[in-house]
Each structure stands twice: as structure tokens, then as C-alpha cells.
Design a protein around this motif. Sequence first.
Motif, mmCIF file in Angstrom:
data_model
loop_
_atom_site.group_PDB
_atom_site.id
_atom_site.type_symbol
_atom_site.label_atom_id
_atom_site.label_comp_id
_atom_site.label_asym_id
_atom_site.label_seq_id
_atom_site.Cartn_x
_atom_site.Cartn_y
_atom_site.Cartn_z
ATOM 1 N N PHE A 95 0.882 -1.358 0.034
ATOM 2 C CA PHE A 95 -0.035 0.005 -0.051
ATOM 3 C C PHE A 95 0.964 1.256 -0.104
ATOM 4 N N ILE A 96 0.872 1.961 -1.051
ATOM 5 C CA ILE A 96 1.558 3.112 -1.242
ATOM 6 C C ILE A 96 1.389 4.327 -0.133
ATOM 7 N N GLY A 97 0.153 4.330 0.306
ATOM 8 C CA GLY A 97 -0.136 5.194 1.278
ATOM 9 C C GLY A 97 0.605 5.044 2.620
ATOM 10 N N HIS A 206 4.135 11.707 -4.467
ATOM 11 C CA HIS A 206 4.355 11.778 -5.928
ATOM 12 C C HIS A 206 5.783 10.875 -6.390
ATOM 13 N N GLU A 207 6.863 10.772 -5.527
ATOM 14 C CA GLU A 207 8.046 10.038 -5.654
ATOM 15 C C GLU A 207 7.641 8.690 -5.806
ATOM 16 N N LEU A 208 7.086 8.155 -4.788
ATOM 17 C CA LEU A 208 6.706 6.865 -4.609
ATOM 18 C C LEU A 208 5.833 6.344 -5.705
ATOM 19 N N LYS A 209 4.780 7.220 -6.020
ATOM 20 C CA LYS A 209 3.762 6.981 -7.123
ATOM 21 C C LYS A 209 4.677 6.761 -8.436
ATOM 22 N N PHE A 210 5.445 7.771 -8.810
ATOM 23 C CA PHE A 210 6.341 7.870 -9.915
ATOM 24 C C PHE A 210 6.960 6.468 -9.998
ATOM 25 N N ARG A 211 8.035 6.144 -8.901
ATOM 26 C CA ARG A 211 8.650 5.086 -8.850
ATOM 27 C C ARG A 211 7.723 3.756 -9.109
ATOM 28 N N SER A 212 6.756 3.688 -8.357
ATOM 29 C CA SER A 212 5.789 2.448 -8.787
ATOM 30 C C SER A 212 5.353 2.326 -10.101
ATOM 31 N N ALA A 213 4.897 3.556 -10.883
ATOM 32 C CA ALA A 213 4.718 3.484 -12.210
ATOM 33 C C ALA A 213 5.800 2.911 -13.178
ATOM 34 N N ARG A 214 7.103 3.601 -12.728
ATOM 35 C CA ARG A 214 8.157 3.027 -13.773
ATOM 36 C C ARG A 214 8.589 1.627 -13.348
ATOM 37 N N TYR A 215 8.448 1.222 -12.195
ATOM 38 C CA TYR A 215 8.564 -0.280 -11.928
ATOM 39 C C TYR A 215 7.477 -1.022 -12.848
#
Length: 225
Positions: A95-97, A206-215
Motif C-alpha cells: 500500500f503506497i499510502g 509523488h515520488e513513490l507513485k512515480f517509482r511504482s509506475a516506472r517499475y
Amino acid sequence: MPQLRGAVLQEIIEAICIGWFTAECIVRFIVSKNKCEFVKRPLNIIDLLAITPYYISVLMTVFTGENSQLQRAGVTLRVLRMMRIFWVIKLARHFIGLQTLGLTLKRCYREMVMLLVFICVAMAIFSALSQLLEHGLDLETSNKDFASIPAACWWVIISMTTVGYGDMYPITVPGRILGGVCVVSGIVLLALPITFIYHSFVQCYHELKFRSARYSRTLSAEFLN
């Protein structure tokens, strides 16, 4: 009978979940390249803290049973059972939150310490003043709830955080004026570091969301190839 069946069903579900978590940890430990780094990771430590109390409680139950002479072991057993709340923290892995919350606390530890210092200083000042105004000046009409400074600290913290349980409150006019100042001071002191923590939270999200999308895009590309 329904309570007994519910307890048995709960134990079965708990055993299945613990078995799943244990197998997951063992598999991840086996496939990890750096075993020392794996053990040092915070999420893996949380996994161990969530799993270990179950096995310890089972062993203690087997060895102690219902012996009334082992009350300390029973208390320890209940404490270990309470440690199963760490299961909830395992959601941070998916969970990213919760990941954002943990990363924000890690980056804003200085602001958090500053906030705690503000609260502790205000508690020391207002608790001493409230104890003096409510209990120390007039012993005949003194407020028993403010008999000591540590007891007054409880009133200060619930007033500064604007919770206001109402279990203890000032009865003198100077005490009530002090209570109003305490509430206003608490709002100001709590609001000062919140801006920094909020901006850090947004940035971490935003950083974790971007990292998750890139992964996810990387995994999709590898799957297609």
C-alpha cells in the motif's frame, strides 16, 4: 458452542495466515542476494516481529498450559499476542499510502522532534502554572484534579490538542484564563511544523507513485520481450 466454534475458526485462520507469512519470508530470504541487507530492512524486521510472537505464544502455551503458578508467563503470553498488531504494518509493502507515511516520518524526523520539544516545553510551563492556580494558592477550595504537576500534564496535553475529554478542568477564574491561553498556544505550536511535514508528505507521495509506475512499466516491458 458458538463461541467455541468461533474461537476454533479464529485459531485456524490465524494458523493459515501465519503459515503463509512464514513461507513468504522464507522464500524471500532464500532468493535474496544479500542476506545481511535483507535482515536489516525495516519491512523485513516488521515481518519477523509479526510472525515470531505466534510461535513463542504456542510454545509457551504448550509448556505452561493452565498452571496458575505461572502468572508471569501468562502476562508475557498476552503481551506477545498483542504484538500481532504488526500484521497491519505488513500492508505497507503493498500500500503506497503507508509507504508514504513511513518515508515522510523518516525525512521529517527533525520537524517531529521539534514538535515534541514544543509540546514538552509548553506542558512544563502550563502544568506548573495550572497546578499553582488550581491547587497551590488556596488549599481550602483547591481542585483535587490538579494536585500535582504530572496530573496537570494530562489536562495540558488534551487542551493543547483540543481534544477536551472533560474529565478534569479548571474551576477558578485565573485557571480558566490559563486554559484558554493553553488552547490557543497549542493550536499555534502544532500548526508551525505541519506545513513542512505536509510538503514532505506530498513530495514523498509523488515520488513513490512515480517509482511504482516506472517499475510497472519495466515489468510490462520485460513480460512483452
